[in-house]
Design a protein around this motif. Structure first.
Motif, PDB file in Angstrom:
ATOM      1  N   ASP A   1       0.967  -1.105  -0.001  1.00 30.29           N
ATOM      2  CA  ASP A   1       0.023   0.007  -0.165  1.00 30.29           C
ATOM      3  C   ASP A   1       0.882   1.377   0.125  1.00 30.29           C
ATOM      4  OD1 ASP A   1      -2.199  -1.702   0.091  1.00 30.29           O
ATOM      5  OD2 ASP A   1      -2.508  -1.235   2.201  1.00 30.29           O
ATOM      6  N   LYS A   2       2.001   1.239   0.793  1.00 32.60           N
ATOM      7  CA  LYS A   2       2.878   2.384   0.685  1.00 32.60           C
ATOM      8  C   LYS A   2       3.937   2.787  -0.334  1.00 32.60           C
ATOM      9  CE  LYS A   2       1.203   3.552   4.777  1.00 32.60           C
ATOM     10  NZ  LYS A   2       0.588   5.063   4.789  1.00 32.60           N
ATOM     11  N   ASN A   3       3.771   1.717  -1.453  1.00 33.56           N
ATOM     12  CA  ASN A   3       4.720   1.536  -2.459  1.00 33.56           C
ATOM     13  C   ASN A   3       4.108   1.381  -3.842  1.00 33.56           C
ATOM     14  OD1 ASN A   3       7.858   1.326  -1.432  1.00 33.56           O
ATOM     15  ND2 ASN A   3       6.614   0.244  -0.125  1.00 33.56           N
ATOM     16  N   LYS A   4       2.786   2.132  -4.012  1.00 30.63           N
ATOM     17  CA  LYS A   4       2.312   2.188  -5.314  1.00 30.63           C
ATOM     18  C   LYS A   4       1.744   0.958  -5.623  1.00 30.63           C
ATOM     19  CE  LYS A   4       4.563   6.665  -6.406  1.00 30.63           C
ATOM     20  NZ  LYS A   4       5.569   7.196  -7.415  1.00 30.63           N
ATOM     21  N   GLY A   5       1.579  -0.084  -4.753  1.00 31.41           N
ATOM     22  CA  GLY A   5       0.970  -1.377  -5.266  1.00 31.41           C
ATOM     23  C   GLY A   5       1.821  -2.284  -5.746  1.00 31.41           C
ATOM     24  N   GLU A   6       3.230  -2.120  -5.580  1.00 30.36           N
ATOM     25  CA  GLU A   6       4.396  -3.110  -6.158  1.00 30.36           C
ATOM     26  C   GLU A   6       4.265  -4.115  -5.028  1.00 30.36           C
ATOM     27  OE1 GLU A   6       6.692  -3.187  -8.312  1.00 30.36           O
ATOM     28  OE2 GLU A   6       6.182  -1.254  -9.180  1.00 30.36           O
ATOM     29  N   LEU A   7       4.324  -5.238  -5.981  1.00 31.54           N
ATOM     30  CA  LEU A   7       4.190  -6.601  -5.096  1.00 31.54           C
ATOM     31  C   LEU A   7       5.422  -6.990  -4.299  1.00 31.54           C
ATOM     32  CD1 LEU A   7       2.109  -9.042  -7.628  1.00 31.54           C
ATOM     33  CD2 LEU A   7       1.223  -7.955  -5.458  1.00 31.54           C
ATOM     34  N   ILE A   8       6.453  -6.646  -5.137  1.00 35.09           N
ATOM     35  CA  ILE A   8       7.749  -7.213  -4.396  1.00 35.09           C
ATOM     36  C   ILE A   8       8.217  -6.042  -3.353  1.00 35.09           C
ATOM     37  CG2 ILE A   8      10.200  -7.971  -4.608  1.00 35.09           C
ATOM     38  CD1 ILE A   8       7.823  -9.917  -5.743  1.00 35.09           C
TER      39      ILE A   8
ATOM     40  N   HIS B   1      -0.407 -12.357  -3.179  1.00 37.01           N
ATOM     41  CA  HIS B   1       0.555 -11.355  -2.872  1.00 37.01           C
ATOM     42  C   HIS B   1       1.928 -12.508  -2.256  1.00 37.01           C
ATOM     43  CE1 HIS B   1       2.254  -7.345  -1.034  1.00 37.01           C
ATOM     44  NE2 HIS B   1       3.112  -7.921  -1.867  1.00 37.01           N
ATOM     45  N   ASN B   2       1.332 -13.122  -1.347  1.00 34.96           N
ATOM     46  CA  ASN B   2       2.503 -14.258  -0.756  1.00 34.96           C
ATOM     47  C   ASN B   2       2.977 -15.086  -1.764  1.00 34.96           C
ATOM     48  OD1 ASN B   2       0.463 -13.455   1.404  1.00 34.96           O
ATOM     49  ND2 ASN B   2       2.127 -14.632   2.689  1.00 34.96           N
ATOM     50  N   TYR B   3       2.223 -15.555  -2.667  1.00 38.02           N
ATOM     51  CA  TYR B   3       2.878 -16.290  -3.804  1.00 38.02           C
ATOM     52  C   TYR B   3       3.635 -15.934  -4.814  1.00 38.02           C
ATOM     53  CZ  TYR B   3       2.582 -19.471  -7.754  1.00 38.02           C
ATOM     54  OH  TYR B   3       2.970 -20.354  -9.030  1.00 38.02           O
ATOM     55  N   ALA B   4       3.495 -14.459  -5.121  1.00 47.56           N
ATOM     56  CA  ALA B   4       4.143 -13.560  -5.913  1.00 47.56           C
ATOM     57  C   ALA B   4       5.605 -13.491  -5.227  1.00 47.56           C
ATOM     58  CB  ALA B   4       3.745 -12.515  -6.339  1.00 47.56           C
ATOM     59  N   VAL B   5       5.774 -13.156  -3.932  1.00 52.95           N
ATOM     60  CA  VAL B   5       6.971 -12.840  -3.236  1.00 52.95           C
ATOM     61  C   VAL B   5       7.969 -14.155  -2.983  1.00 52.95           C
ATOM     62  CG1 VAL B   5       7.834 -12.072  -0.949  1.00 52.95           C
ATOM     63  CG2 VAL B   5       6.028 -10.905  -2.131  1.00 52.95           C
ATOM     64  N   LEU B   6       6.828 -15.231  -2.904  1.00 57.26           N
ATOM     65  CA  LEU B   6       7.788 -16.284  -2.611  1.00 57.26           C
ATOM     66  C   LEU B   6       8.286 -16.930  -4.124  1.00 57.26           C
ATOM     67  CD1 LEU B   6       8.248 -19.030  -0.808  1.00 57.26           C
ATOM     68  CD2 LEU B   6       6.135 -19.898  -1.726  1.00 57.26           C
ATOM     69  N   LYS B   7       7.436 -16.739  -4.855  1.00 55.73           N
ATOM     70  CA  LYS B   7       8.162 -16.952  -6.375  1.00 55.73           C
ATOM     71  C   LYS B   7       9.479 -16.286  -6.913  1.00 55.73           C
ATOM     72  CE  LYS B   7       6.722 -17.324 -11.123  1.00 55.73           C
ATOM     73  NZ  LYS B   7       5.440 -17.141 -12.176  1.00 55.73           N
ATOM     74  N   TYR B   8       9.481 -15.128  -6.481  1.00 55.88           N
ATOM     75  CA  TYR B   8      10.431 -14.199  -6.726  1.00 55.88           C
ATOM     76  C   TYR B   8      11.605 -14.602  -5.896  1.00 55.88           C
ATOM     77  CZ  TYR B   8      12.918  -9.862  -6.985  1.00 55.88           C
ATOM     78  OH  TYR B   8      14.197  -8.956  -7.132  1.00 55.88           O
ATOM     79  N   LEU B   9      11.255 -14.991  -4.637  1.00 59.87           N
ATOM     80  CA  LEU B   9      12.618 -15.334  -3.637  1.00 59.87           C
ATOM     81  C   LEU B   9      13.062 -16.757  -4.163  1.00 59.87           C
ATOM     82  CD1 LEU B   9      14.113 -14.930  -1.350  1.00 59.87           C
ATOM     83  CD2 LEU B   9      12.378 -16.056   0.014  1.00 59.87           C
ATOM     84  N   MET B  10      12.218 -17.821  -4.568  1.00 61.24           N
ATOM     85  CA  MET B  10      12.651 -18.756  -4.954  1.00 61.24           C
ATOM     86  C   MET B  10      13.485 -19.043  -6.426  1.00 61.24           C
ATOM     87  SD  MET B  10      12.179 -20.969  -2.495  1.00 61.24           S
ATOM     88  CE  MET B  10      11.950 -19.913  -0.994  1.00 61.24           C
ATOM     89  N   CYS B  11      12.826 -18.189  -7.186  1.00 60.95           N
ATOM     90  CA  CYS B  11      13.593 -17.946  -8.339  1.00 60.95           C
ATOM     91  C   CYS B  11      15.329 -17.547  -8.179  1.00 60.95           C
ATOM     92  CB  CYS B  11      13.025 -16.744  -9.302  1.00 60.95           C
ATOM     93  SG  CYS B  11      14.044 -16.429 -10.695  1.00 60.95           S
ATOM     94  N   PHE B  12      15.399 -16.604  -7.293  1.00 62.71           N
ATOM     95  CA  PHE B  12      16.629 -16.052  -6.779  1.00 62.71           C
ATOM     96  C   PHE B  12      17.416 -17.204  -6.142  1.00 62.71           C
ATOM     97  CE2 PHE B  12      19.429 -14.295  -3.350  1.00 62.71           C
ATOM     98  CZ  PHE B  12      20.385 -13.984  -4.122  1.00 62.71           C
ATOM     99  N   LEU B  13      16.899 -17.882  -5.236  1.00 57.69           N
ATOM    100  CA  LEU B  13      17.551 -19.001  -4.462  1.00 57.69           C
ATOM    101  C   LEU B  13      17.772 -20.081  -5.416  1.00 57.69           C
ATOM    102  CD1 LEU B  13      15.668 -19.103  -1.079  1.00 57.69           C
ATOM    103  CD2 LEU B  13      17.812 -17.946  -1.549  1.00 57.69           C
ATOM    104  N   HIS B  14      17.113 -20.448  -6.215  1.00 57.57           N
ATOM    105  CA  HIS B  14      17.348 -21.280  -7.380  1.00 57.57           C
ATOM    106  C   HIS B  14      18.620 -21.038  -8.057  1.00 57.57           C
ATOM    107  CE1 HIS B  14      16.587 -24.807 -10.372  1.00 57.57           C
ATOM    108  NE2 HIS B  14      16.951 -23.829 -11.110  1.00 57.57           N
TER     109      HIS B  14
END
Length: 390
Positions: free
Chosen positions: A203-210, A314-327
């Motif tokens: 909400d404080k970052n213009k709707g950015e998911l990450i 929202h949780n799914y998108a953040v988790l996907k972003y993080l797991m992509c990096f950890l992969h």
């Protein structure tokens, strides 16, 4: 639980020791070694509750000598320790941490409710113990002092220890122990990143998911950290981490190049996940994840996929972003030594924890296995679902 630097905490409570004649001391030694082996590859902290060690439950000197030899068979001895019977359990812990495998990543040993005799003995034997190890030992007279060093509410402290602490405080004051006043929580800052929900940050970052802190740490580590040996395993200066958190919470720019330490953004990333009010994988998924070990091996990836399909967008998108990096990190394990399994050991309890209390030792296996599968089979697990705005 974790300490204030995100290091795992191991507790040892003497009051839980049964009478010596009822205790299988060989099993105790095996359990101590097994527990330490879960954590010694990463930085960790030990809290030793001395209250409750009495003549009836002290192991014999002969057993302590056996324990010493057992550790010596497997690990290289670095320094010696005391073998005084009244110092028995603490002596065993000190012996354990005197071996290079256990001592290397031990960052702090807190001795709670030490007796004067222990302090005297420590001073006597201090010359036999390395100066560097001696600096890791801290005496705490009261439980309240633990709050300065770690997340007190996550600790499983025996009621006997709590009552003993209350009696000590009562004797000190000559009256009932004072009630500790906890100040009311302050409202979060407009740019707060740590300790607030994903929704608040969005909400404080213009709707950015990450969240910005996650995006910035990941981007920096992608460029400069993928081949750093032991990435995510090392700690960083506590004060520096607090300073960086403050900058993020105030909405000020952070330039990790200024700190000349690649482990700072790594610790900041873990700290962000750990300080979320609800874990990224949500409390609702906790019991489902614990059941992953009961699923047939060939079906576990499919089960992982089913579980995360139930996450909010929202949780799914953040988790996907993080797991992509950890992969990506795991793909460079020939350089950084951080395989999917090693990364899972670091991130498992930063992604999911129970709504009440802390995860038991037995829960670590399914939690880490689930995390490892997410990392190893990232493309399979996350390939079917997309989230608007990611």
């Amino acid at each position: 639980g974790d300490d204030n630097s995100g290091r795992k905490v191991i507790t040892f409570s003497c009051c839980r020791m049964p009478p010596s004649h009822q205790l299988n001391h060989t099993r105790l030694l095996e359990y101590l070694r097994y527990t330490l082996d879960q954590y010694v590859e990463n930085d960790y902290t030990v809290v030793y509750f001395h209250y409750g060690l009495k003549s009836r439950n002290k192991p014999s000197l002969k057993w302590l000598q056996t324990a010493y030899k057992e550790f010596d068979r497997k690990y290289v001895l670095v320094c010696s320790s005391c073998c005084v019977r009244s110092y028995m359990i603490l002596g065993l812990l000190t012996i354990s941490f005197s071996f290079s495998r256990y001592k290397k990543n031990l960052k702090a040993l807190y001795v709670v409710h030490p007796t004067n005799f222990i302090k005297i003995l420590w001073n006597i034997f201090k010359p036999l113990i390395s100066h560097k190890f001696g600096k890791k030992v801290t005496y705490l007279n009261y439980l309240s002092e633990l709050r300065e060093h770690l997340k007190y509410d996550q600790l499983n402290i025996p009621q006997e220890v709590i009552r003993h602490d209350e009696n000590l405080r009562g004797k000190q004051k000559g009256k009932a122990p004072p009630v500790v006043k906890i100040p009311p929580p302050r409202p979060p800052l407009p740019n707060q990143q740590f300790g607030v929900s994903l929704q608040y940050i969005k909400d404080k970052n213009k709707g950015e998911l990450i969240p910005p802190v996650l995006k910035q740490t990941v981007c920096y580590l992608k460029i400069k950290g993928l081949r750093v040996e032991g990435l995510f395993r090392r700690s960083a200066s506590v004060q520096t981490i607090k300073d960086v958190q403050k900058l993020y919470n105030q909405g000020k720019p952070v330039n990790f190049d200024d700190y000349d330490d690649i482990h700072i953004p790594a610790v900041i990333l873990k700290t962000f996940l750990r300080e979320l009010p609800e874990p990224l994988l949500t409390f609702e998924c906790y019991d489902h994840i614990l059941g992953i070990t009961s699923v047939e091996s060939s079906l576990r990836v499919t089960r992982c996929k089913q579980i995360i399909q139930g996450l909010p967008d929202h949780n799914y998108a953040v988790l996907k972003y993080l797991m992509c990096f950890l992969h990506m990190v795991s793909q460079e394990s020939i350089y950084n030594r951080m395989t999917a399994s090693n990364l899972a050991c670091v991130f498992g309890l930063n992604l999911i924890w129970p709504s009440k209390g802390t995860a038991s030792l037995s829960a670590l296996v399914p939690l880490n296995l689930f995390t490892e599968l997410l990392i190893d089979f990232y493309s399979t697990v996350f390939g079917a679902r997309s989230v608007p705005g990611e």
